[in-house]
Design an enzyme around this catalytic site. Structure first.
Site, PDB file in Angstrom:
ATOM      1  N   THR A  14     -13.989   2.984  11.800  1.00 51.62           N
ATOM      2  CA  THR A  14     -12.680   3.594  12.007  1.00 51.62           C
ATOM      3  C   THR A  14     -12.746   5.023  11.492  1.00 51.62           C
ATOM      4  OG1 THR A  14     -11.679   3.075   9.847  1.00 51.62           O
ATOM      5  CG2 THR A  14     -11.684   1.334  11.504  1.00 51.62           C
ATOM      6  N   CYS A  15     -11.596   5.700  11.491  1.00 52.54           N
ATOM      7  CA  CYS A  15     -11.603   7.088  11.041  1.00 52.54           C
ATOM      8  C   CYS A  15     -11.867   7.205   9.550  1.00 52.54           C
ATOM      9  CB  CYS A  15     -10.273   7.764  11.386  1.00 52.54           C
ATOM     10  SG  CYS A  15      -8.847   7.032  10.569  1.00 52.54           S
ATOM     11  N   ASN A  16     -11.673   6.124   8.784  1.00 52.10           N
ATOM     12  CA  ASN A  16     -11.897   6.245   7.337  1.00 52.10           C
ATOM     13  C   ASN A  16     -12.745   5.113   6.766  1.00 52.10           C
ATOM     14  OD1 ASN A  16     -10.076   4.092   7.231  1.00 52.10           O
ATOM     15  ND2 ASN A  16      -8.345   5.456   6.868  1.00 52.10           N
ATOM     16  N   MET A  51      -3.699   6.128  17.935  1.00 49.55           N
ATOM     17  CA  MET A  51      -3.101   6.956  16.886  1.00 49.55           C
ATOM     18  C   MET A  51      -2.200   8.024  17.487  1.00 49.55           C
ATOM     19  SD  MET A  51      -2.855   7.277  13.624  1.00 49.55           S
ATOM     20  CE  MET A  51      -4.295   6.571  12.813  1.00 49.55           C
TER      21      MET A  51
END
Length: 470
Positions: free
Chosen positions: A49-51, A193
């Site tokens: 994921t993005c993080n 998102m």
């Protein structure tokens, strides 16, 4: 076999480290494929994921799997393993299950309680199923995690206290450009998102909303859902001139908004500040925009600080934690019962073989035994054996569920002289050809992990020490 979770996230690594392991879908496929072709990983699921980037594995050996996963991760991502190691964490067995369930419930997310992680876990599982890298163990773990995550959102009210990344960014933007009503919000991208950004901007009363994306029909569809405008991606420069707040999360591998574009946009509206909310990883926005007067850049690191809060734990979070604790205990009990099941099956198979051998011996001694009597004798013998085995079979599974399944399985094998190969033959219904062959290289040399430094929540070094001590 050992369940492992190895990875890094916003809790253990800076954005710069996360960017190094931000993998494209094809790279994630490559990573999973490499792992199951090794000697120590039997099943693998990768969640990016993005993080966070995490590898979930069913491992033959703990140390060997850790070495193979870290090596493969460095090779696929191109990251320097020496610089990456201090940020990696590893969980195994009970801690791995607990971590997976916490992730599914949004308790490990930057935005506490966010629900998008459920879709990301589901996507990781489906990709591994499609690639043939997932088997019964990880499938069971992920299916239970998804159910726990859904229950957390439907039963605990965690959604009521979850603060979204988008909302946090927009509220931070209001401090610069003023109240959102009457302001122009530009959303760059058309994924999940970006859809959330459009929905949140509308809910907060944004005066004007514009969507742009490289794929026109996607931005047009998203814009139609929120009564917004859609502009071609080639007109991004003009859209920047009109915007007060820009929210971008495209998933592109290269920067989407350059410092030069922002500089040119501000030159045409010198008296208005511009807020850029960059939710992408790798970053969509050139970091050099920070040098431009009138520009405020809010990235994932800044949002992490905003969402840290005052340290108070809401009641809903405690409720989710209690749910997770109960589900972890239940899942582990099921796993222990499953672990002893092959031994029970082997015992019953041995008993059936003994019964058949004795019945054949009886028939040889009494060749004139009529068919009806033969059936009644066979039925009686089978019933006697079944009744003798029923209680210990049920009891050993109950005891295994309560803990110590290995001890009870070992006792059964010793008492009834069961061949380990016979037990292994009934361990899984899956075709062994679907998995890499069993092999043992011995413990990998992990001396270099001793100085990994601090990492959250569990560094590789700590996990290796625990495993060695256990």
């Amino acid at each position: 076999m050992t369940l492992l979770v190895l990875g890094l996230s916003h809790r253990s690594a800076p954005i710069s480290a996360l960017e190094q392991v931000s993998l494209r879908p094809d790279q994630i496929d490559d990573l999973r494929g490499r792992l199951v072709l090794g000697q120590h990983v039997r099943e693998a699921v990768v969640v990016g994921t993005c993080n966070r980037l995490e590898v979930y594995a069913e491992a033959e050996t703990f140390h060997g799997a850790v070495t193979e996963i870290t090596t493969a991760l460095a090779e696929v991502s191109g990251a320097d393993l020496t610089g990456l190691r201090p940020h990696l964490y590893v969980h195994h067995d009970e801690r791995a299950v607990s971590h997976t369930f916490h992730v599914a419930c949004g308790l490990d997310s930057m935005a506490l309680g966010e629900g998008q992680i459920l879709g990301q876990l589901r996507g990781g599982l489906r990709a591994a199923q499609h690639g043939g890298e997932v088997g019964p163990q990880l499938n069971s773990l992920f299916q239970r995690a998804l159910r726990v995550g859904k229950a957390a959102h439907s039963e605990t009210g965690i959604d009521d206290v979850a603060v979204g990344l988008v909302e946090a960014g927009l509220l931070a933007g209001e401090e610069v450009v003023g109240p959102l009503p009457g302001r122009h919000v530009l959303v760059v991208g058309a994924g999940a998102m970006s859809s959330l950004a459009a929905a949140t901007s509308t809910r907060l009363g944004a005066g004007t909303l514009t969507i742009t994306n490289r794929t026109p029909h996607k931005s047009e569809h998203l814009a139609a859902s929120y009564d917004a405008d859609s502009v071609p991606f080639e007109e991004l420069g003009g859209a920047l001139v009109a915007a007060d707040v820009v929210v971008t999360c495209t998933g592109a591998s290269a920067q989407v908004i350059s410092a030069e574009q922002v500089q040119q946009a501000l030159a045409q509206r010198p008296d208005r500040p511009l807020v850029l909310i960059d939710l992408a990883l790798p970053h969509d926005v050139d970091r050099d925009v920070l040098q431009i007067p009138g520009v405020t850049l809010v990235g994932l690191e800044e949002l992490g600080l905003l969402l840290a809060g005052d340290g108070q734990v809401p009641a809903q979070v405690e409720a989710v934690r209690e749910l997770v604790a109960e589900e972890v205990a239940s899942f582990l009990a099921d796993r222990r019962r499953q672990a002893v099941a092959p031994t029970v099956a082997a015992l019953r198979s041995r008993a059936a073989a003994v019964v058949e051998a004795e019945l054949e011996r009886l028939r040889a001694r009494m060749p004139d035994l009529d068919e009806a009597t033969d059936r009644q004798v066979a039925l009686t013998v089978h019933r006697v054996v079944e009744k003798l085995l029923h209680a210990p079979s049920v009891r050993v599974k109950e005891l295994a569920g309560a803990g110590g399944s290995g001890d009870y399985a070992d006792a059964l094998r010793e008492l009834f002289d069961l061949d380990p190969q016979t037990v292994a033959a009934v361990s899984t219904a899956d075709d062994d050809a679907a998995y890499p062959p069993d092999a043992t290289r011995g413990l990998a040399d992990l001396a270099d992990l001793a100085d990994l430094g601090p990492g959250l929540p569990t560094t590789l070094a700590e996990a290796v020490r625990r495993q060695a001590a256990s």
